[in-house]
Design an enzyme around this catalytic site. Structure first.
Site, mmCIF file in Angstrom:
data_model
loop_
_atom_site.group_PDB
_atom_site.id
_atom_site.type_symbol
_atom_site.label_atom_id
_atom_site.label_comp_id
_atom_site.label_asym_id
_atom_site.label_seq_id
_atom_site.Cartn_x
_atom_site.Cartn_y
_atom_site.Cartn_z
ATOM 1 N N GLU A 15 0.201 -3.352 4.850
ATOM 2 C CA GLU A 15 -1.057 -2.368 4.665
ATOM 3 C C GLU A 15 -1.147 -1.683 6.106
ATOM 4 O O GLU A 15 -1.003 -2.291 7.103
ATOM 5 C CB GLU A 15 -2.132 -3.355 4.471
ATOM 6 N N ASP A 16 -1.524 -0.505 6.099
ATOM 7 C CA ASP A 16 -1.850 0.104 7.293
ATOM 8 C C ASP A 16 -3.234 0.191 7.794
ATOM 9 O O ASP A 16 -3.773 0.940 8.700
ATOM 10 C CB ASP A 16 -1.279 1.657 7.461
ATOM 11 N N THR B 104 1.002 10.388 3.449
ATOM 12 C CA THR B 104 0.043 11.384 2.967
ATOM 13 C C THR B 104 -1.347 11.743 3.643
ATOM 14 O O THR B 104 -2.109 12.414 3.183
ATOM 15 C CB THR B 104 -0.138 10.845 1.538
ATOM 16 N N LYS C 199 -10.760 -1.412 -2.088
ATOM 17 C CA LYS C 199 -10.306 -2.512 -0.779
ATOM 18 C C LYS C 199 -11.722 -2.410 0.283
ATOM 19 O O LYS C 199 -12.211 -1.252 0.430
ATOM 20 C CB LYS C 199 -9.201 -1.988 0.057
ATOM 21 N N SER D 172 -2.311 0.420 -4.394
ATOM 22 C CA SER D 172 -2.997 1.814 -3.766
ATOM 23 C C SER D 172 -4.320 2.024 -4.354
ATOM 24 O O SER D 172 -4.595 1.907 -5.628
ATOM 25 C CB SER D 172 -1.922 2.728 -3.929
ATOM 26 N N ALA D 173 -5.126 2.447 -3.529
ATOM 27 C CA ALA D 173 -6.527 3.024 -3.870
ATOM 28 C C ALA D 173 -6.257 4.546 -4.593
ATOM 29 O O ALA D 173 -7.153 4.829 -5.243
ATOM 30 C CB ALA D 173 -7.406 3.271 -2.674
ATOM 31 N N LYS E 93 -8.924 6.263 5.812
ATOM 32 C CA LYS E 93 -7.805 5.721 5.234
ATOM 33 C C LYS E 93 -8.003 4.456 4.449
ATOM 34 O O LYS E 93 -8.747 3.621 4.914
ATOM 35 C CB LYS E 93 -6.878 5.419 6.578
ATOM 36 N N ASP F 215 -0.146 4.968 0.956
ATOM 37 C CA ASP F 215 -0.338 6.132 1.867
ATOM 38 C C ASP F 215 -0.286 5.300 3.299
ATOM 39 O O ASP F 215 -1.172 4.297 3.485
ATOM 40 C CB ASP F 215 -1.846 6.534 1.763
ATOM 41 N N ASP G 110 0.788 -1.166 0.017
ATOM 42 C CA ASP G 110 -0.078 -0.068 -0.084
ATOM 43 C C ASP G 110 0.856 1.153 0.017
ATOM 44 O O ASP G 110 2.052 0.987 0.328
ATOM 45 C CB ASP G 110 -0.929 -0.006 1.234
HETATM 46 C C1 BG6 Z 1 -5.667 5.837 -0.282
HETATM 47 C C2 BG6 Z 1 -5.737 6.782 0.979
HETATM 48 O O1 BG6 Z 1 -4.557 5.448 -0.390
HETATM 49 O O2 BG6 Z 1 -6.092 6.598 -1.454
HETATM 50 C C3 BG6 Z 1 -7.274 7.479 0.949
HETATM 51 O O3 BG6 Z 1 -5.468 5.845 1.947
HETATM 52 C C4 BG6 Z 1 -7.701 8.013 -0.078
HETATM 53 O O4 BG6 Z 1 -7.323 8.004 2.163
HETATM 54 C C5 BG6 Z 1 -7.516 7.019 -1.519
HETATM 55 O O5 BG6 Z 1 -9.005 8.266 -0.135
HETATM 56 C C6 BG6 Z 1 -7.714 7.654 -2.769
HETATM 57 O O6 BG6 Z 1 -6.699 8.537 -3.043
HETATM 58 P P1 BG6 Z 1 -6.642 9.828 -4.206
HETATM 59 O O7 BG6 Z 1 -5.275 10.191 -4.247
HETATM 60 O O8 BG6 Z 1 -7.080 9.037 -5.406
HETATM 61 O O9 BG6 Z 1 -7.787 10.888 -3.894
HETATM 62 MG MG MG Z 2 -2.757 3.214 3.516
#
Ligand code: BG6
Ligand code: MG
Length: 225
Positions: free
Chosen positions: A184-185, A32, A160, A129-130, A60, A26, A24
């Site tokens: 993962e956090d 971030t 996720k 990552s999301a 998160k 963030d 992951d």
């Molecule tokens: C995840 C974060 O990595 O990304 C979430 O933990 C965040 O808090 C998500 O909402 C989406 O991020 P972004 O940069 O596409 O707005």
């Molecule tokens: Mg994270």
């Protein structure tokens, strides 16, 4: 589940047969969350309410639009789809402004060294990552070349705790899920790893990550092994 340090051999067993690490971004590689929080808070303040740090925890690991729904829920704000899109765009523009300033000094302790250590052992490294901003963040941190595959919010359709992001990562790396270890956090991310048939290292506090196989405070804690 066990805490690292209890038994080194148990931890070594945990990593046995590992062919890929899926990370992951963030909260694992870089903090971030503070920028997401600042940007969401500014948006909420503009709408006439505040967001606490504790409430920010709920954001998160979840997608941008899901985060917006949580924020609007906190403020009791009901709006239509077009306005939601507009607010998400406003928040993201502010967030991007902040992460454009990120530099390698913001890499979390031990993260780069751990990625290098895995690579030196022939373990493949992927991002799961999301975030739709993962690429710019990795480049600004100077660690994009350390990833053999990057799967982020631009490629997934299910957030996720759905395992999609990690299964796509495993496939991109050509490694079976059972040979992947996820870092993962977020609880949702740990669920995603387990749902995908992968081992999960929780980064943070064990009480927040009850389903992780092991929990460490940060990647630095795995370096001594
Ligand atoms: C995840 C974060 O990595 O990304 C979430 O933990 C965040 O808090 C998500 O909402 C989406 O991020 P972004 O940069 O596409 O707005
Ligand atoms: Mg994270």
């Amino acid at each position: 589940m066990s805490a690292l340090g209890e038994s080194l051999s148990e931890v070594d067993w945990f990593f046995d047969g590992m062919q890929a690490g899926l990370f992951d971004l963030d909260g694992v590689i870089v903090d971030t969350a503070k920028y997401h929080y600042r940007a969401w808070r500014e948006l909420a303040n503009g709408l006439g309410f505040d967001v606490t740090e504790a409430q920010n925890e709920r954001l998160k690991g979840i997608s941008r639009m899901e985060s917006l729904e949580v924020i609007l829920g906190i403020g009791g704000v009901a709006i239509g789809a077009a306005e939601k899109d507009r607010l998400a765009t406003v928040k993201n523009a502010r967030y991007v402004e902040m992460v454009q300033q990120i530099d390698p000094s913001e890499i979390l302790p031990g993260a780069k060294e751990y990625l290098l250590a895995l690579r030196a052992r022939g373990v493949k490294v992927g991002l799961g990552s999301a975030s739709k901003n993962a690429d710019i963040i990795l480049r600004n941190l100077g660690i994009r070349p350390l990833f053999d595959a990057v799967i982020d919010g631009n490629q997934v359709s299910r957030s996720k705790p759905d395992p999609e992001v990690f299964l796509l990562g495993a496939r991109a790396l050509g490694v079976a899920p059972a040979a992947c270890v996820v870092y993962e956090d977020a609880a949702a991310g740990v669920e995603a790893a387990k749902a995908g048939g992968m081992r999960a290292v929780g980064i943070g506090r064990a009480e927040n990550l009850p389903n992780a196989d092991i929990v460490v405070p940060g990647l630095y804690a795995l370096l001594a092994r």
